[in-house]
Design a protein around this motif. Sequence first.
Motif, short mmCIF file in Angstrom:
data_model
loop_
_atom_site.label_atom_id
_atom_site.label_comp_id
_atom_site.label_asym_id
_atom_site.label_seq_id
_atom_site.Cartn_x
_atom_site.Cartn_y
_atom_site.Cartn_z
N ASP A 221 4.65 -6.89 2.10
CA ASP A 221 6.02 -7.39 2.25
C ASP A 221 6.22 -7.98 3.65
O ASP A 221 5.81 -7.38 4.65
CB ASP A 221 7.03 -6.25 2.03
CG ASP A 221 6.98 -5.70 0.61
OD1 ASP A 221 6.68 -6.49 -0.31
OD2 ASP A 221 7.21 -4.49 0.43
N ARG A 285 1.04 2.68 -2.58
CA ARG A 285 2.30 2.25 -1.96
C ARG A 285 2.83 3.30 -0.99
O ARG A 285 3.19 2.99 0.16
CB ARG A 285 3.35 1.97 -3.04
CG ARG A 285 4.67 1.40 -2.47
CD ARG A 285 5.77 1.37 -3.52
NE ARG A 285 6.20 2.71 -3.89
CZ ARG A 285 7.05 3.45 -3.18
NH1 ARG A 285 7.55 2.99 -2.03
NH2 ARG A 285 7.39 4.65 -3.59
N ILE A 286 2.85 4.55 -1.44
CA ILE A 286 3.36 5.64 -0.58
C ILE A 286 2.44 5.82 0.62
O ILE A 286 2.91 6.08 1.74
CB ILE A 286 3.47 6.94 -1.41
CG1 ILE A 286 4.56 6.78 -2.49
CG2 ILE A 286 3.79 8.12 -0.51
CD1 ILE A 286 4.61 7.93 -3.49
N THR A 289 3.26 3.08 3.16
CA THR A 289 4.58 3.30 3.76
C THR A 289 4.56 4.47 4.74
O THR A 289 5.32 4.49 5.71
CB THR A 289 5.62 3.58 2.65
OG1 THR A 289 5.58 2.51 1.71
CG2 THR A 289 7.02 3.68 3.22
N GLY A 290 3.68 5.43 4.49
CA GLY A 290 3.61 6.61 5.35
C GLY A 290 2.90 6.37 6.67
O GLY A 290 2.86 7.27 7.53
N GLU A 292 2.48 4.41 10.33
CA GLU A 292 3.22 3.65 11.33
C GLU A 292 2.26 2.72 12.04
O GLU A 292 1.18 3.13 12.48
CB GLU A 292 3.89 4.58 12.34
CG GLU A 292 4.75 3.84 13.36
CD GLU A 292 5.47 4.80 14.30
OE1 GLU A 292 6.21 4.33 15.17
OE2 GLU A 292 5.27 6.02 14.16
N LYS A 304 7.15 0.31 10.18
CA LYS A 304 6.42 0.59 8.95
C LYS A 304 5.99 -0.70 8.26
O LYS A 304 6.64 -1.74 8.38
CB LYS A 304 7.31 1.38 7.99
CG LYS A 304 7.83 2.71 8.54
CD LYS A 304 6.72 3.74 8.58
CE LYS A 304 7.28 5.11 8.97
NZ LYS A 304 6.23 6.14 9.01
N THR A 306 5.26 -2.15 4.41
CA THR A 306 5.48 -1.84 3.00
C THR A 306 4.77 -2.88 2.13
O THR A 306 4.49 -3.99 2.57
CB THR A 306 6.98 -1.82 2.64
OG1 THR A 306 7.52 -3.15 2.79
CG2 THR A 306 7.75 -0.85 3.52
N SER A 308 4.46 -4.39 -2.12
CA SER A 308 4.94 -4.45 -3.49
C SER A 308 3.73 -4.56 -4.41
O SER A 308 2.75 -5.23 -4.08
CB SER A 308 5.86 -5.66 -3.69
OG SER A 308 7.00 -5.56 -2.85
N ARG A 339 11.48 -5.27 -3.08
CA ARG A 339 10.22 -4.99 -2.38
C ARG A 339 9.98 -3.48 -2.25
O ARG A 339 10.79 -2.67 -2.63
CB ARG A 339 10.17 -5.65 -0.99
CG ARG A 339 10.25 -7.17 -1.02
CD ARG A 339 10.02 -7.75 0.37
NE ARG A 339 9.99 -9.21 0.36
CZ ARG A 339 11.04 -9.97 0.47
NH1 ARG A 339 12.24 -9.43 0.64
NH2 ARG A 339 10.95 -11.30 0.43
N ASN A 340 8.82 -3.15 -1.69
CA ASN A 340 8.42 -1.76 -1.48
C ASN A 340 8.57 -0.93 -2.75
O ASN A 340 9.15 0.14 -2.75
CB ASN A 340 9.22 -1.12 -0.34
CG ASN A 340 8.67 0.26 0.05
OD1 ASN A 340 7.50 0.55 -0.20
ND2 ASN A 340 9.51 1.09 0.62
N ARG A 341 7.99 -1.45 -3.83
CA ARG A 341 8.06 -0.72 -5.10
C ARG A 341 6.91 -1.15 -6.01
O ARG A 341 6.29 -2.20 -5.81
CB ARG A 341 9.39 -0.92 -5.80
CG ARG A 341 9.68 -2.36 -6.24
CD ARG A 341 11.14 -2.47 -6.65
NE ARG A 341 12.02 -2.23 -5.51
CZ ARG A 341 13.22 -1.67 -5.60
NH1 ARG A 341 13.70 -1.31 -6.78
NH2 ARG A 341 13.96 -1.49 -4.52
#
Length: 355
Positions: A221, A285-286, A289-290, A292, A304, A306, A308, A339-341
């Motif tokens: 993203d 995805r997770i 996102t986790g 940094e 972060k 992210t 999709s 996004r982010n999904r």
Amino acid sequence: MSPDPDRDRSFVLAQRSFELMRDYCACATPRAYAVWYLYVSGTQPLMNDAVKRLTTQNGTLTSADIEGLHDTYIDGRRMAVEVDRMNSSLIAEVEGIMEMIEVSIRSTAQYGESLQALSHDIANTATSRTRLREVVTTIIANTRDVTANNRTLEARMRESRSEIEALRETLEATRLESLTDALTGLGNRKSFEESLRKSVDLQSASAQQGKPASLIVIDIDSFKRFNDLYGHLTGDQVLRLVAIVMREHIGQKNATLARFGGEEFGIVLPETDRVEARAIAERVRIGVTGRELVKRSTGESLGKVTVSLGVATQREDDNAVSLLERADACLFAAKRAGRNRTLDETEVENLRDVA
């Protein structure tokens, strides 16, 4: 010192390359310079045609365009040269072996003829002790020659076996390199397409077992924002981060992990149903996102990252193109949804029904 015309020409080509990179390229990287330098040198007409087509359609070359051109016309050309060199070495090695075998065959034939002649001589003449000694001496000498030739051939065969094994290992390493994305260490577009095609070709057998293949496509993203704000080195760091997370969360040995575009990744999962594939995609995805993102040079936190993701599962009438198109459609739906999904085909259809 007299001026070097080749040096002057190189400077002219370099200047023209910089001008075109400034006017038609969204990035200024060593790979972009290599593409434009090759373009102005005119040594790769097929690449020039591809560049003209892309700039006519889009007005610019994106980072993904540069990667694709470089992989196809520069890295690919280097691989072809290396393969040709190894093929020539292999052919020379085989020719040497054949020559040694021919020498051995001739030596063995001559030895047989000599034995036959000596046998005939013994059988048809009154053989004196002196003549018999001469015959035995001749047989011993000929046998030693044949033995020496055979030992030489055996040593040459062992040496050639080692040479051929080394060439085989080098060819395999070159083949793997040609299928690998240099930045992330994942498979490249060629690897992705080959794996996807093979998985789809096994559709009938997989369908009988109730385990069709699934495909996950991933897009970072707002990737352009990272490049614009922090530069391409940070953008490369983002790409490597996603690749690391993919490796960490996908344990299947037969899965293919690939970067097949600028910020686009793919995961080919043989014998994996929709539910399992979606769970894998969600873990990725997770995992992304986790993490940094930290700028290495300063330690500054860049926030972060992210991604999709779109998930499609193979159908009986699918080919590689149709499966990829459906996965892409799910990815675009995830982008549109915020996004982010992760979205699979069933979820996309439900969204349509609600709309």
